[in-house]
Write an enzyme that holds these catalytic residues in place. Structure first.
Site, mmCIF file in Angstrom:
data_model
loop_
_atom_site.group_PDB
_atom_site.id
_atom_site.type_symbol
_atom_site.label_atom_id
_atom_site.label_comp_id
_atom_site.label_asym_id
_atom_site.label_seq_id
_atom_site.Cartn_x
_atom_site.Cartn_y
_atom_site.Cartn_z
ATOM 1 N N GLU A 17 7.777 -52.824 -20.331
ATOM 2 C CA GLU A 17 8.199 -52.456 -21.837
ATOM 3 C C GLU A 17 6.747 -53.010 -22.598
ATOM 4 O OE1 GLU A 17 11.588 -54.081 -21.848
ATOM 5 O OE2 GLU A 17 12.049 -53.148 -24.122
ATOM 6 N N ARG B 154 9.310 -63.532 -8.878
ATOM 7 C CA ARG B 154 8.260 -63.716 -9.906
ATOM 8 C C ARG B 154 7.462 -64.639 -10.289
ATOM 9 N NH1 ARG B 154 11.145 -61.943 -14.105
ATOM 10 N NH2 ARG B 154 9.832 -62.827 -15.912
ATOM 11 N N LYS C 170 8.064 -62.405 -22.677
ATOM 12 C CA LYS C 170 7.364 -61.871 -23.300
ATOM 13 C C LYS C 170 8.472 -62.700 -24.409
ATOM 14 C CE LYS C 170 6.444 -57.674 -21.622
ATOM 15 N NZ LYS C 170 7.878 -56.996 -21.249
HETATM 16 P P1 ATP Z 1 9.251 -59.859 -19.331
HETATM 17 O O1 ATP Z 1 10.779 -61.029 -19.824
HETATM 18 O O2 ATP Z 1 7.671 -60.885 -19.768
HETATM 19 O O3 ATP Z 1 9.106 -58.570 -20.464
HETATM 20 P P2 ATP Z 1 9.543 -57.973 -18.297
HETATM 21 O O4 ATP Z 1 10.391 -58.155 -16.074
HETATM 22 O O5 ATP Z 1 10.577 -57.521 -18.836
HETATM 23 O O6 ATP Z 1 9.089 -60.015 -18.213
HETATM 24 P P3 ATP Z 1 8.086 -55.905 -18.347
HETATM 25 O O7 ATP Z 1 7.307 -55.780 -19.233
HETATM 26 O O8 ATP Z 1 9.883 -55.985 -17.994
HETATM 27 O O9 ATP Z 1 8.809 -57.348 -17.973
HETATM 28 O O10 ATP Z 1 7.608 -55.829 -16.592
HETATM 29 C C1 ATP Z 1 6.922 -55.209 -15.856
HETATM 30 C C2 ATP Z 1 6.609 -55.579 -14.234
HETATM 31 O O11 ATP Z 1 5.950 -56.701 -14.089
HETATM 32 C C3 ATP Z 1 7.574 -55.480 -14.125
HETATM 33 O O12 ATP Z 1 7.204 -54.948 -13.107
HETATM 34 C C4 ATP Z 1 8.022 -56.830 -14.159
HETATM 35 O O13 ATP Z 1 8.973 -57.082 -12.697
HETATM 36 C C5 ATP Z 1 6.588 -57.306 -13.860
HETATM 37 N N1 ATP Z 1 6.927 -58.795 -13.781
HETATM 38 C C6 ATP Z 1 6.679 -59.582 -14.861
HETATM 39 N N2 ATP Z 1 7.311 -60.842 -15.547
HETATM 40 C C7 ATP Z 1 6.574 -61.059 -14.112
HETATM 41 C C8 ATP Z 1 5.821 -62.806 -13.534
HETATM 42 N N3 ATP Z 1 6.768 -64.096 -13.724
HETATM 43 N N4 ATP Z 1 5.784 -61.994 -12.104
HETATM 44 C C9 ATP Z 1 5.946 -61.610 -11.402
HETATM 45 N N5 ATP Z 1 6.348 -59.771 -11.754
HETATM 46 C C10 ATP Z 1 6.474 -59.762 -12.976
HETATM 47 MG MG MG Z 2 11.771 -55.970 -19.041
#
Ligand code: ATP
Ligand code: MG
Length: 551
Positions: A33, A257, A267
């Site tokens: 995202e 994760r 983020k």
């Molecule tokens: P954040 O909470 O940091 O914004 P998110 O999962 O909402 O993380 P996205 O941009 O939606 O962030 O994530 C893109 C991809 O990265 C998704 O497939 C997510 O599962 C993966 N991802 C995000 N954080 C992690 C993590 N800590 N370890 C492994 N994969 C991750």
């Molecule tokens: Mg997300």
């Protein structure tokens, strides 16, 4: 990657699907995202998704999951692309969930037409109360049994901007008694009169994550949609939409994760640190972002090696930050040029050195096969040495400088301390030595054995630089699991700035894409704000850590 390494569970699954013919071409995606900069957790997902298609053929798409207009920005799209490229991965197609808004809208209309979705005027609170509890079935909303025609008309008004935010939602009609709460008529579209970073003001209704993600996967023929464990309970819904819409059967698989000690990995939280000026920006070298790690001096190889070592698990765990540090240290040990820099200087004066000056030769990297070439190091009778390398009253087993003691000056001569001077506060200001002319490194005929070697920089030739030393961003292992606000646990000493360090003159040619080992002091890299007039170095990592990986 060693060959005998066993397959992780996703690799096993893919090998089965390829062998059985269920999967013809492997297609994965990385779906960030664009609401912030990518962090090391994302790096794990990137290495996994791109790594799989590198290994098994097929391809990986980069899809921006940009269905939430309020939080998304083009700046983030650009930084996310830059970070993935820097890690060394190439996506096949650059795609945006927002490009599918028309198709997603069409899917919603189809569900309505099939009697599988309805417009609900209940408030958020009403919906929440009607939902029931995991052990108690939900109650139908008063609007659940509207006619298809009425639903189509209302959904059109929603789309045409005739209704204000929150007036109603579109919900899938699934099962109010499902033990999976997400299946109890989830909201799939909401009204939001907001400007979108790509579609502008074309839309005032936006699909919810669950209605966008799986369908986007399906539109792109993604065979294996890999996400983190929080989405396990979403899988049923993911499959339901695909089945009811009769579209390409993408399948979702979940892995644990990455959580890392002494930092936070979201983020949203990292954004708070940026917005509240608790760090200098998303790429502050203390941040766990990919851009922060890059600025700190991490290499793509070290990050990929880290992701390889932690592997893919099915259960949440917490990985030691020191493993990441181990990986960059190992990598820089092979690459970094060795140089000399004095961070906390005192003067060393060689009283019997009458030559004025000379040029010594140093190998750049004894660990490299070609030794990294050589460089010239000017030497003279006045040097800067490290304050901590002199002890007025030496401790036992002290092998560095002290009154009467001998040490080798790296790449140069053996010297013996004859005297020293202090200022009115008792701080050492100057150390006096004599040198042994026959003891020059590489051509030593003195027959003298010394136990200690210290680094130095010739005072008249030295350049100066600002040096930034970093420590952990948080002072507790898991700031997320502590009481109160995670920001209460920031390490107040996470950065120390040395405004004037003395560095050997060869470092005026330092470049940002090479790491440097300041001998005995750690690995450093040139900061992106550095200029020829004002050199700035970041300490990437110290030289030693007691911790070693279990191999
Ligand atoms: P954040 O909470 O940091 O914004 P998110 O999962 O909402 O993380 P996205 O941009 O939606 O962030 O994530 C893109 C991809 O990265 C998704 O497939 C997510 O599962 C993966 N991802 C995000 N954080 C992690 C993590 N800590 N370890 C492994 N994969 C991750
Ligand atoms: Mg997300």
């Amino acid at each position: 990657m060693s060959e005998e390494k066993s397959l992780n569970f996703i690799e096993e699954l893919i090998e089965n699907d390829l062998q059985s013919g269920k999967t013809k071409t492997l297609v994965t995606r990385f779906p960030p995202e664009p609401n912030g900069y990518l962090h090391i957790g994302h790096a794990k997902a990137i290495c996994l998704n791109f790594g799989l298609t590198q290994k098994y053929g097929g391809y990986t798409n980069l899809r921006f999951d940009d269905t939430n207009p309020v939080t998304e920005k083009t700046e983030y799209v650009n930084s996310q692309q830059e970070d993935i490229s820097w890690l060394g991965f190439e996506w096949k197609n650059e795609l945006y969930a927002s490009d599918y808004f028309d198709q997603l809208h069409g899917f919603a209309v189809k569900l309505i037409e099939d009697g599988l979705a309805y417009v609900d005027h209940s408030t958020a609170e009403e919906i929440a109360t009607q939902k029931g509890t995991p052990t108690e079935a939900g109650k139908p909303s008063a609007y659940r049994d509207r006619s298809i025609a009425e639903n189509l008309a209302l959904f059109a008004s929603m789309k045409n901007g005739e209704l204000p935010d929150g007036a109603c939602t579109l919900r899938a009609k699934i099962d109010l008694a499902s033990p999976n709460m997400l299946m109890r008529d989830p909201i799939i579209y909401r009204i939001k009169h907001a400007h979108h970073h790509r579609t502008g003001d074309a839309w005032c209704i936006y699909p919810m994550y669950d209605f966008a993600h799986g369908q986007s996967d399906s539109i792109e023929n993604i065979t294996h949609s890999i996400c983190t464990l929080e989405y396990v309970s979403h899988r049923e819904l993911y499959d339901w939409f695909i089945e009811k819409l009769g579209i390409f059967p993408s399948k979702q698989y979940e892995f644990a994760r990455l959580n890392l000690t002494y930092t936070v990995m979201s983020k949203r939280k990292l954004m708070q640190l940026v917005n509240e000026n608790l760090v200098s920006g998303w790429d502050d070298p203390r941040m766990p972002t990919i851009s922060g790690l890059r600025r700190r001096g991490y290499t793509p190889e070290s990050i990929k090696e880290f992701c390889e070592r932690i592997g893919i698990a099915k259960r949440e765990n917490l990985i030691e930050l020191s493993l990441l540090e181990f990986c960059i240290r190992e990598d820089l040990n092979k690459r970094a040029h060795r140089v000399m820099a004095v961070l906390d200087p005192i003067k060393l004066i060689i009283t019997n050195y009458t030559k004025g000056e000379e040029t010594l030769i140093g190998e750049n990297n004894p660990e490299a096969e070609d030794k990294g070439g050589t460089r010239e190091i000017p030497f003279s009778n006045e040097l800067w040495i490290e304050r901590e390398d002199f002890m007025e009253e030496p401790a036992k087993k002290w092998f560095r400088l002290a009154p009467g003691a001998t040490v080798r000056l790296k790449h140069a001569y053996i010297v013996q301390c004859t005297d020293y001077k202090k200022d009115e506060n008792g701080n050492i200001t100057e150390v006096y030595c004599t040198y042994i002319p026959e003891s020059k490194s590489g051509e030593d005929t003195s027959g003298i054995n010394v136990k200690g070697t210290i680094h130095w920089v010739s005072a008249q030739h030295a350049k100066t630089a600002e040096v930034r030393l970093y420590d952990r961003l948080f002072s507790v292992e898991s700031p997320d699991s502590e009481e109160g606000d995670f920001k209460d646990y920031l390490n107040p000493n996470s950065m120390e700035v040395i405004s004037k360090a003395y560095i050997e003159p060869s470092l005026v040619n330092a470049t940002q894409n090479l790491g440097y080992q300041f001998i005995r002091k750690g690995y450093f890299s040139l900061d992106k704000d550095s200029t020829p007039e004002n050199l700035i170095f970041n300490r990437t990592v110290g030289l030693k850590e007691a911790w070693k990986p279990k191999s």
